[in-house]
Design a protein around this motif. Structure first.
Motif, PDB file in Angstrom:
ATOM      1  N   LYS A 211      -3.788  27.645  24.443  1.00  0.00           N
ATOM      2  CA  LYS A 211      -4.205  27.501  25.849  1.00  0.00           C
ATOM      3  C   LYS A 211      -5.672  26.897  25.858  1.00  0.00           C
ATOM      4  O   LYS A 211      -6.742  27.470  25.219  1.00  0.00           O
ATOM      5  CB  LYS A 211      -4.680  28.688  26.473  1.00  0.00           C
ATOM      6  N   VAL A 212      -5.857  25.465  26.183  1.00  0.00           N
ATOM      7  CA  VAL A 212      -7.004  24.836  25.789  1.00  0.00           C
ATOM      8  C   VAL A 212      -8.287  25.414  26.533  1.00  0.00           C
ATOM      9  O   VAL A 212      -9.312  25.055  25.965  1.00  0.00           O
ATOM     10  CB  VAL A 212      -6.634  23.325  26.319  1.00  0.00           C
ATOM     11  N   SER A 213      -8.066  26.039  27.810  1.00  0.00           N
ATOM     12  CA  SER A 213      -9.193  26.464  28.640  1.00  0.00           C
ATOM     13  C   SER A 213      -9.794  27.426  27.861  1.00  0.00           C
ATOM     14  O   SER A 213     -11.059  27.627  28.091  1.00  0.00           O
ATOM     15  CB  SER A 213      -8.828  26.477  30.049  1.00  0.00           C
ATOM     16  N   ASP A 214      -9.025  28.425  27.052  1.00  0.00           N
ATOM     17  CA  ASP A 214      -9.653  29.449  26.526  1.00  0.00           C
ATOM     18  C   ASP A 214      -9.899  29.233  25.046  1.00  0.00           C
ATOM     19  O   ASP A 214     -10.471  30.102  24.508  1.00  0.00           O
ATOM     20  CB  ASP A 214      -8.455  30.638  26.632  1.00  0.00           C
ATOM     21  N   GLN A 215      -9.714  27.938  24.542  1.00  0.00           N
ATOM     22  CA  GLN A 215      -9.690  27.686  23.114  1.00  0.00           C
ATOM     23  C   GLN A 215      -9.252  28.667  22.130  1.00  0.00           C
ATOM     24  O   GLN A 215     -10.025  28.949  21.248  1.00  0.00           O
ATOM     25  CB  GLN A 215     -11.410  27.253  22.869  1.00  0.00           C
ATOM     26  N   LYS A 216      -8.183  29.225  22.338  1.00  0.00           N
ATOM     27  CA  LYS A 216      -7.495  30.232  21.572  1.00  0.00           C
ATOM     28  C   LYS A 216      -6.129  30.196  21.557  1.00  0.00           C
ATOM     29  O   LYS A 216      -5.434  29.767  22.416  1.00  0.00           O
ATOM     30  CB  LYS A 216      -8.091  31.576  21.939  1.00  0.00           C
ATOM     31  N   PRO A 217      -5.392  30.595  20.475  1.00  0.00           N
ATOM     32  CA  PRO A 217      -3.954  30.558  20.408  1.00  0.00           C
ATOM     33  C   PRO A 217      -3.196  31.462  21.301  1.00  0.00           C
ATOM     34  O   PRO A 217      -3.724  32.683  21.232  1.00  0.00           O
ATOM     35  CB  PRO A 217      -3.316  30.399  18.909  1.00  0.00           C
ATOM     36  N   LEU A 218      -1.985  31.339  21.870  1.00  0.00           N
ATOM     37  CA  LEU A 218      -1.415  32.333  22.578  1.00  0.00           C
ATOM     38  C   LEU A 218      -0.259  32.861  21.721  1.00  0.00           C
ATOM     39  O   LEU A 218       0.195  34.138  22.181  1.00  0.00           O
ATOM     40  CB  LEU A 218      -0.910  31.821  23.942  1.00  0.00           C
ATOM     41  N   GLY A 219      -0.011  32.260  20.766  1.00  0.00           N
ATOM     42  CA  GLY A 219       1.292  32.484  19.935  1.00  0.00           C
ATOM     43  C   GLY A 219       1.452  31.665  18.755  1.00  0.00           C
ATOM     44  O   GLY A 219       0.970  30.516  18.743  1.00  0.00           O
ATOM     45  N   SER A 220       2.121  32.145  17.682  1.00  0.00           N
ATOM     46  CA  SER A 220       2.325  31.281  16.439  1.00  0.00           C
ATOM     47  C   SER A 220       3.733  31.644  15.989  1.00  0.00           C
ATOM     48  O   SER A 220       4.248  32.916  15.569  1.00  0.00           O
ATOM     49  CB  SER A 220       1.045  31.792  15.378  1.00  0.00           C
ATOM     50  N   TRP A 221       4.489  30.635  15.531  1.00  0.00           N
ATOM     51  CA  TRP A 221       5.791  30.965  14.872  1.00  0.00           C
ATOM     52  C   TRP A 221       6.083  30.080  13.756  1.00  0.00           C
ATOM     53  O   TRP A 221       5.515  28.992  13.571  1.00  0.00           O
ATOM     54  CB  TRP A 221       7.010  30.232  15.703  1.00  0.00           C
TER      55      TRP A 221
END
Length: 703
Positions: A47-57
């Motif tokens: 999520k670019v606005s939060d500059q953090k990953p939401l999930g990883s696979w």
């Protein structure tokens, strides 16, 4: 103009960028979320606005992802291929990729393309393409090969054209390049040979494309550092197979020639292109945005940590690998026009003019201030209560509103003068309510038009268009050009449609004996214009004075006198000073009659010659337009009415003259832009100077 905003880095701790960077960055069904696929085993949702990953696979050890993961816009699911043939589909709730849907295909996949309003399209290495739904029905179906065995797909893209997906992919065979266009619904496939220079056959060119009418505009960055365009027909005839397509030069020398790595490009819109690579006479990579239409450099940003030669864009965001981090750079591109190419400056407030407030501080109006304590608020309220008991803040406001509704125009004017003399209103809304009352009665009673009262309220310098949006409409209905001039001078937020309506009225408002007025400079008192109006008399009188060094130029219009009367010149100057946004103004400029456009261009050309004939680059008078404003409006009128002007015989000579000096201005601004880039480089070098050396010689090469 185009701008690059401040960049930021996404967390890349879970990603592993290989020597050639990532496999891809793809948009999801959420505008702010993107899938990033590394060159190994992992896909990350950011999520670019939060500059953090939401999930990883991640796939299992020993497996590898072989094409970028994409989102199915119809279902919101994610799709990827690992080990060339194994298809995986999952969603946000899935944790382990090994346990999600799996389908093993019969042929190796080159890439999956997913665009909105249609299902994902799977492109195989042999050039065949299948829709995802048809492929899932029978994963082991036979996949034909449509390209020769020696050809390898090096680039592909999908566009939507009239609700039909159009696939284009480029293949390479021993230095020769071919383009294939497939219409997915009709299953037609066309092949074209791309003619490249001989020296490029050992260098992999970079491609990007967009749909341009019935053609695909294929843009390539070549080994000579230039950008070329090839138009590929979408609908091809069967008369000739494997047609040879010739390319045309689009931009010259945008990057250093012979560069092998760190080079990429992508089309941002129909007039702008982003280029990644070292510019001329530089060794470090830069990200730059060029204007294709006018072939000018708009902006650039140095990338000292180097890049992988990959560039993605989605919406108004650019992605790239800067060093070892995935960097995001937001950008803005205005609609391309002559004014933008010339470097349109923001309108700055002129010295000596009254400051017009733009916003109302509602906390202050209600007696409270943000961040103040309860005791401070209490003291403020008590102080205002005492002041109110001693002297009312707005005495007679309600009585004045009732007078406006029913009394005569003369009585209202007298009471309003008393009201403004006895009090200093602190709220924008009070004056706005008074204007609203007057305008409301004007609409209800067509014969009622208290122009003196409205003028007094405008001259309080607290009004804006948003507080009284119907005021200028009433003035336009009554052809009150002085009222409109005051509004243009005072209001900071006039819509472009209203500004253009004023311009149309000013250009069509012909007074009697205007020619005689221009020759004899007779002061005419009409609609409030008189000797006290500095803009109407002093400015125009000085404009019509013959300059010492200006005469008739060959093939040009005479500049010894203004082509419009002094009163109309003052009105047009008010329009030149008004604020506007080009995309909203251009459509309204197309509605101005051609003869009025020609007249306005002649006046602007006259102003330009007067201005450039002065060493100070300014016009005489109290509030004259600047060179930038004059050039901006010339370009806006040409952008909006060029085709119509070509059909007018009396405008052809003027167009030729304007073409010559606009061309020279573009050249000047282009060179100034290059110098600005060089000076930024010089400043950077000065900051990086080491204090260890006692003596050094530096050579700065300006390009």
């Amino acid at each position: 103009m185009a701008t690059l905003e401040e960049e930021f880095t996404l967390s890349t701790g879970v990603l592993g960028a290989g020597p050639e960077g990532f496999l891809g960055v793809e948009q999801t069904d959420k505008a702010d979320q993107f899938l990033v696929t590394d060159s190994g085993r992992t896909v990350v949702l950011y999520k670019v606005s939060d500059q953090k990953p939401l999930g990883s696979w991640s796939v299992k050890q020993g497996q590898s992802i072989t094409c970028p993961a994409v989102c199915n816009f119809q279902t919101g699911e994610y799709i990827m291929v690992h080990d060339h043939k194994v298809l995986r589909i999952w969603n946000n709730d899935d944790v382990n990729v090994d346990k999600v849907f799996k389908a093993t295909l019969s042929a190796e996949v080159h890439r999956i393309h997913s665009v909105q309003r249609t299902e994902p399209l799977v492109l195989f290495r042999g050039g065949a393409a299948r829709g995802l739904e048809a492929l899932l029905v029978e994963p082991q179906q036979n996949i034909e090969s449509v390209i020769p065995d020696e050809e390898v797909i090096v680039w592909s893209e999908v566009f939507m054209l009239f609700k039909q997906p159009v696939l284009i992919f480029i293949t390479e065979n021993h230095g020769h390049y071919y383009a294939y266009v497939r219409l997915c619904k009709s299953h037609s496939l066309s092949k074209y040979t791309l003619l490249l220079e001989k020296e490029e056959k050992s260098v992999k060119p970079n491609f990007t494309a967009r749909v341009d009418g019935k053609f695909i505009s294929l843009v390539s960055l070549s080994s000579d550092g230039c950008i070329y365009e090839t138009l590929i027909p979408i609908y091809s005839s069967d008369t000739e197979q494997n047609q040879r397509l010739v390319r045309a030069l689009m931009l010259k020398s945008v990057v250093s020639g012979g560069v092998r790595n760190g080079v990429a490009l992508t089309i941002l819109d129909q007039d702008h292109i982003a280029v990644l690579g070292p510019p001329l006479s530089a060794s470090k990579e830069c990200l730059s945005i060029w204007n294709i239409k006018f072939q000018t450099l708009q902006t650039s940003k140095e990338l000292p940590q180097g890049t992988s030669g990959q560039l993605w864009y989605h919406g108004e965001v650019l992605f790239m690998l800067h060093g070892k981090s995935l960097t995001v750079i937001p950008y803005k591109c205005e609609e391309s026009s002559l004014a933008g190419a010339l470097g349109k400056l923001k309108h700055t407030q002129e010295s000596g003019t009254h400051s017009v407030p733009h916003f109302v501080n509602w906390e202050t109006c209600s007696g409270y201030e943000l961040g103040s304590s309860g005791a401070e608020q209490s003291r403020t309220l008590r102080r205002k209560k005492v002041e109110t008991n001693l002297q009312p803040e707005v005495p007679g406001f309600k009585q004045l509103l009732s007078i406006i509704k029913k009394d005569s125009e003369k009585h209202i004017e007298v009471e309003l003068r008393k009201f403004l003399a006895k009090s200093t209103p602190a709220f924008h809304t009070i004056i706005g309510d008074l204007v609203a009352g007057l305008v409301g009665r004007c609409k209800a009673e067509p014969s009622f038009y208290p122009r003196n009262c409205l003028t007094q309220l405008i001259q309080t310098h607290v009004l804006s268009y948003s507080l009284c949006p119907d005021l200028m409409e009433i003035a336009l209905e009554h052809t009150d050009v002085q009222m409109l001039q005051l509004c243009l001078q005072q209001f900071p937020d006039i819509p472009e449609s209203t500004t253009c309506a004023c311009l149309k009225l000013f250009l069509s408002d012909s007074t009697q004996d205007e020619k005689k007025e221009m020759e004899e400079q007779i002061e005419i008192v009409q609609n409030g214009f008189g000797p006290e109006d500095g803009n109407c008399s002093e400015d125009s009188q000085q404009l019509n004075d013959k300059p010492a060094d200006t005469a008739h130029e060959p093939g040009s219009f005479p500049v010894t006198s203004c082509p419009v009367a002094p009163k109309r010149a003052a009105l047009l100057n008010a329009v030149l000073h008004s604020a506007y946004s080009e995309p909203f103004l251009l459509p309204h400029l197309k509605d101005i009659p051609a003869k009025h456009v020609t007249l306005f261009l002649q006046y602007l050309y006259f102003l330009y010659l007067k201005c450039t004939g002065s060493a100070t680059m300014t016009l005489p008078g109290v509030n004259p337009p600047t060179v930038s404003q004059i050039m901006d409006w010339i370009c806006l009128l040409l952008d909006a009415n060029f085709t119509v002007l070509l059909m007018i015989p009396e405008a052809k000579r003027l167009l030729l003259i304007l073409y010559n000096f606009v061309k020279s201005q573009i050249s000047i601004y282009s060179e100034l832009n290059k110098i600005a880039v060089s000076f930024r480089e010089l400043q950077r070098l000065n900051r990086e100077k080491s204090s260890r050396g006692l003596y050094s010689i530096e050579v700065l090469e300006l390009f």
